[in-house]
Design a protein around this motif. Structure first.
Motif, PDB file in Angstrom:
ATOM      1  N   GLN A  78     -32.598  11.519  46.310  1.00 48.80           N
ATOM      2  CA  GLN A  78     -32.804  10.172  45.798  1.00 48.80           C
ATOM      3  C   GLN A  78     -32.587  10.034  44.290  1.00 48.80           C
ATOM      4  N   ASN A  79     -32.793  11.121  43.541  1.00 52.29           N
ATOM      5  CA  ASN A  79     -32.728  10.991  42.072  1.00 52.29           C
ATOM      6  C   ASN A  79     -31.290  11.068  41.575  1.00 52.29           C
ATOM      7  N   ILE A  80     -30.562   9.994  41.809  1.00 55.25           N
ATOM      8  CA  ILE A  80     -29.183   9.909  41.348  1.00 55.25           C
ATOM      9  C   ILE A  80     -29.166   9.915  39.829  1.00 55.25           C
ATOM     10  N   VAL A  81     -28.357  10.781  39.218  1.00 53.48           N
ATOM     11  CA  VAL A  81     -28.268  10.861  37.758  1.00 53.48           C
ATOM     12  C   VAL A  81     -27.154   9.951  37.274  1.00 53.48           C
ATOM     13  N   PRO A  82     -27.464   8.914  36.533  1.00 54.91           N
ATOM     14  CA  PRO A  82     -26.412   8.010  36.065  1.00 54.91           C
ATOM     15  C   PRO A  82     -25.612   8.628  34.934  1.00 54.91           C
ATOM     16  N   LYS A  83     -24.392   8.173  34.811  1.00 60.92           N
ATOM     17  CA  LYS A  83     -23.585   8.583  33.665  1.00 60.92           C
ATOM     18  C   LYS A  83     -24.050   7.821  32.431  1.00 60.92           C
ATOM     19  N   VAL A  84     -24.022   8.488  31.284  1.00 56.70           N
ATOM     20  CA  VAL A  84     -24.446   7.838  30.045  1.00 56.70           C
ATOM     21  C   VAL A  84     -23.234   7.540  29.186  1.00 56.70           C
ATOM     22  N   PRO A  85     -23.371   6.649  28.211  1.00 58.02           N
ATOM     23  CA  PRO A  85     -22.214   6.239  27.420  1.00 58.02           C
ATOM     24  C   PRO A  85     -21.532   7.378  26.698  1.00 58.02           C
ATOM     25  N   MET A  86     -20.240   7.208  26.490  1.00 55.86           N
ATOM     26  CA  MET A  86     -19.443   8.178  25.753  1.00 55.86           C
ATOM     27  C   MET A  86     -19.569   7.908  24.252  1.00 55.86           C
ATOM     28  N   ALA A  87     -18.921   8.776  23.461  1.00 55.03           N
ATOM     29  CA  ALA A  87     -18.880   8.559  22.018  1.00 55.03           C
ATOM     30  C   ALA A  87     -18.246   7.210  21.724  1.00 55.03           C
ATOM     31  N   SER A 106     -22.258 -12.061  31.733  1.00 61.05           N
ATOM     32  CA  SER A 106     -23.519 -12.336  31.050  1.00 61.05           C
ATOM     33  C   SER A 106     -24.328 -11.069  30.922  1.00 61.05           C
ATOM     34  N   SER A 107     -24.887 -10.831  29.743  1.00 62.85           N
ATOM     35  CA  SER A 107     -25.698  -9.638  29.519  1.00 62.85           C
ATOM     36  C   SER A 107     -27.023  -9.708  30.271  1.00 62.85           C
ATOM     37  N   ASP A 108     -27.365 -10.893  30.783  1.00 61.11           N
ATOM     38  CA  ASP A 108     -28.628 -11.023  31.492  1.00 61.11           C
ATOM     39  C   ASP A 108     -28.629 -10.225  32.785  1.00 61.11           C
ATOM     40  N   GLY A 109     -27.434  -9.859  33.274  1.00 62.75           N
ATOM     41  CA  GLY A 109     -27.350  -9.148  34.548  1.00 62.75           C
ATOM     42  C   GLY A 109     -27.603  -7.670  34.432  1.00 62.75           C
ATOM     43  N   PHE A 110     -27.989  -7.161  33.242  1.00 66.41           N
ATOM     44  CA  PHE A 110     -28.108  -5.719  33.069  1.00 66.41           C
ATOM     45  C   PHE A 110     -29.519  -5.295  32.730  1.00 66.41           C
ATOM     46  N   SER A 111     -30.507  -6.130  32.973  1.00 63.72           N
ATOM     47  CA  SER A 111     -31.879  -5.720  32.713  1.00 63.72           C
ATOM     48  C   SER A 111     -32.300  -4.687  33.741  1.00 63.72           C
ATOM     49  N   GLN A 165     -24.214  -1.770  28.735  1.00 62.39           N
ATOM     50  CA  GLN A 165     -23.861  -2.584  29.900  1.00 62.39           C
ATOM     51  C   GLN A 165     -23.149  -1.739  30.953  1.00 62.39           C
ATOM     52  N   LEU A 166     -22.249  -0.886  30.496  1.00 61.43           N
ATOM     53  CA  LEU A 166     -21.506  -0.030  31.427  1.00 61.43           C
ATOM     54  C   LEU A 166     -22.450   0.907  32.169  1.00 61.43           C
ATOM     55  N   LEU A 167     -23.423   1.457  31.461  1.00 56.66           N
ATOM     56  CA  LEU A 167     -24.401   2.329  32.101  1.00 56.66           C
ATOM     57  C   LEU A 167     -25.151   1.586  33.198  1.00 56.66           C
ATOM     58  N   GLY A 168     -25.583   0.367  32.916  1.00 53.89           N
ATOM     59  CA  GLY A 168     -26.295  -0.427  33.910  1.00 53.89           C
ATOM     60  C   GLY A 168     -25.459  -0.682  35.151  1.00 53.89           C
ATOM     61  N   LEU A 169     -24.188  -0.996  34.946  1.00 54.35           N
ATOM     62  CA  LEU A 169     -23.300  -1.236  36.080  1.00 54.35           C
ATOM     63  C   LEU A 169     -23.084   0.027  36.905  1.00 54.35           C
ATOM     64  N   GLN A 170     -22.929   1.154  36.228  1.00 54.30           N
ATOM     65  CA  GLN A 170     -22.702   2.404  36.948  1.00 54.30           C
ATOM     66  C   GLN A 170     -23.915   2.795  37.781  1.00 54.30           C
ATOM     67  N   VAL A 171     -25.112   2.611  37.204  1.00 54.81           N
ATOM     68  CA  VAL A 171     -26.328   2.885  37.963  1.00 54.81           C
ATOM     69  C   VAL A 171     -26.429   1.957  39.163  1.00 54.81           C
ATOM     70  N   LYS A 172     -26.106   0.692  38.940  1.00 53.98           N
ATOM     71  CA  LYS A 172     -26.164  -0.298  40.008  1.00 53.98           C
ATOM     72  C   LYS A 172     -25.211   0.055  41.141  1.00 53.98           C
ATOM     73  N   LYS A 173     -24.004   0.503  40.782  1.00 54.63           N
ATOM     74  CA  LYS A 173     -23.025   0.875  41.793  1.00 54.63           C
ATOM     75  C   LYS A 173     -23.487   2.102  42.572  1.00 54.63           C
ATOM     76  N   GLU A 174     -24.036   3.093  41.870  1.00 51.60           N
ATOM     77  CA  GLU A 174     -24.523   4.296  42.545  1.00 51.60           C
ATOM     78  C   GLU A 174     -25.592   3.945  43.567  1.00 51.60           C
TER      79      GLU A 174
END
Length: 433
Positions: free
Chosen positions: A308-317, A336-341, A405-414
């Motif tokens: 269950q503990n999916i490890v999300p990718k974190v932002p690059m440099a 909208s940035s509101d979708g990434f809380s 924002q990208l991190l939030g989307l990647q976690v959401k997709k996972e």
């Protein structure tokens, strides 16, 4: 030149070390001259924001490693030499990993009269979220630091750092320890012709300092200072039974500048072996991490446990986009940035996404297969849009926001894919053999 890793640090947020490196000194006084952030002058390092993000997003207790490459007052470097030292540092201690994997913050201090190149390294690799340690414990790691230090001094024509034979053996990277102070005290007494051998030392500790000698070995002594309870073990050439302090003092004063050919060959071979071992580890764990295929039902009709503990990718440099992430989308969709809380990351945000997740046992294509073209197509387009914006954005602060924002989307997709997988397993359990 000396390389040090600072101990007993690394458990807090990025604010503490970054404020220390770029702000006032430990006494609260402004540094003069002011610190210089070197990342802006380098092409092979990440940004301060990328380092801070990886430290602050790390859920582990140990979040960063800090250290310094310190030069003597008379060891002057040109800007090109500073850049070469930093490049050699990455090649040695981060082989196979670039700034998109592990960014490093470099800050130069000159307020003590010498040049100090401070480095701050996150204890988290960016593309996998796995733990990372540039200075793991053990003799092999310490050997790499010592080899690097010797070869760099030889390369730049600086005197080698030769520890005094009169000093106790202690961790090369410790600062201000009691062992170090005792050893310095011993050197002073030998120079003053008050102590000549270990027997003299024992008498001096017991009668002059009133210390207790708790144990005596062939190559060590253990002492308990006045007012202390825990003994300190002093080990090394100076604490052997047949030590001749005057002779040791004479040997310690001879610091060679250049390594002889045999030493140079031996140290270089040792360093290359250490680099190869690190490169192999980095390749296995961060560049090509093992993948685990879903085996579905086994022969006993039981489903495998789902991690269950999916490890999300974190932002690059943040100063440039990673290789392979250049997205050619001339018209990125508005978002909208509101979708990434954090409250929305674990659940589908729209009715359409919920519907897609429920089709045919979680398969968006309706066939029970592994396609994600239905349920995740919307989030895929959003990811592509954010990446396109990152490619064109020049402002570091805005790039940091896009990374979040990208991190939030990647976690959401996972999590969506995990939900689809669980739904498919439920469907399979309903099928009777």
């Amino acid at each position: 030149m000396l390389v040090k890793i600072f101990k007993n640090v690394g458990k807090g947020s990025s604010r503490g070390p970054i404020s220390y490196l770029l702000g006032k000194d430990k006494d609260g006084k402004p540094r003069e001259p002011a610190p210089v952030e070197l990342n802006q002058l380098l092409t092979s390092e990440g940004s301060k924001d990328a380092v801070a993000f990886l430290i602050d997003s790390n859920h582990r207790a140990n979040k960063y490693t800090s250290g310094v490459i310190a030069f003597r007052d008379n060891e002057k470097l040109r800007p090109k030499q500073i850049q070469e030292v930093i490049q050699d540092f990455r090649k040695t201690f981060l082989p196979g990993l670039d700034e998109n994997n592990v960014p490093v913050l470099w800050v130069m201090h000159r307020n003590e009269g010498n040049i100090e190149l401070h480095f701050l390294v996150p204890k988290q690799e960016a593309t996998t979220g796995k733990a990372f340690n540039i200075a793991p414990p053990g003799k092999q790691s310490q050997q790499i630091f010592e080899d690097f230090q010797k070869l760099q001094n030889d390369k730049m024509g600086f005197k080698q750092v030769v520890p005094s034979l009169l000093k106790a053996q202690f961790d090369t990277f410790e600062k201000g320890t009691r062992k170090e102070k005792i050893s310095s005290y011993l050197v002073e007494k030998v120079k003053a012709n008050e102590i000549h051998n270990r027997a003299d030392l024992l008498r001096h500790l017991q009668h002059n300092l009133k210390w207790k000698v708790s144990r005596i070995g062939e190559d060590f002594i253990s002492v308990i200072p006045t007012g202390k309870i825990k003994p300190i073990r002093l080990k090394g050439p100076a604490f052997t039974a047949k030590a001749d302090y005057r002779d040791m003092l004479k040997q310690s004063s001879n610091q060679p500048t250049k390594l002889n050919p045999d030493e140079l060959l031996r140290i270089d071979k040792s360093l290359q072996n250490g680099i190869k071992a690190r490169a192999s580890y980095n390749l296995k764990n961060y560049i090509n991490p093992p993948s685990y295929k879903n085996r579905g039902l086994n022969f006993k009709g039981k489903t495998p446990a789902i991690k269950q503990n999916i490890v999300p990718k974190v932002p690059m440099a943040q100063h440039k986009a990673p290789i392979g992430e250049q997205v050619s989308d001339p018209k990125p969709s508005k978002m909208s940035s509101d979708g990434f809380s954090s409250s929305t990351l674990g659940n589908p945000s729209t009715k359409q996404e919920k519907t897609n997740l429920g089709r045919s046992g979680g398969s968006p294509s309706g066939s029970g297969g592994g396609s994600s073209s239905g349920g995740t197509s919307s989030i895929d387009s959003q990811i592509a849009s954010v990446k396109a914006q990152m490619n064109s954005e020049k402002n570091p602060a805005k790039r940091a926001q896009l990374h979040t924002q990208l991190l939030g989307l990647q976690v959401k997709k996972e999590q969506m894919l995990l939900q689809q997988h669980n739904d498919r397993l439920k469907q399979l359990k309903k099928i009777k053999p």
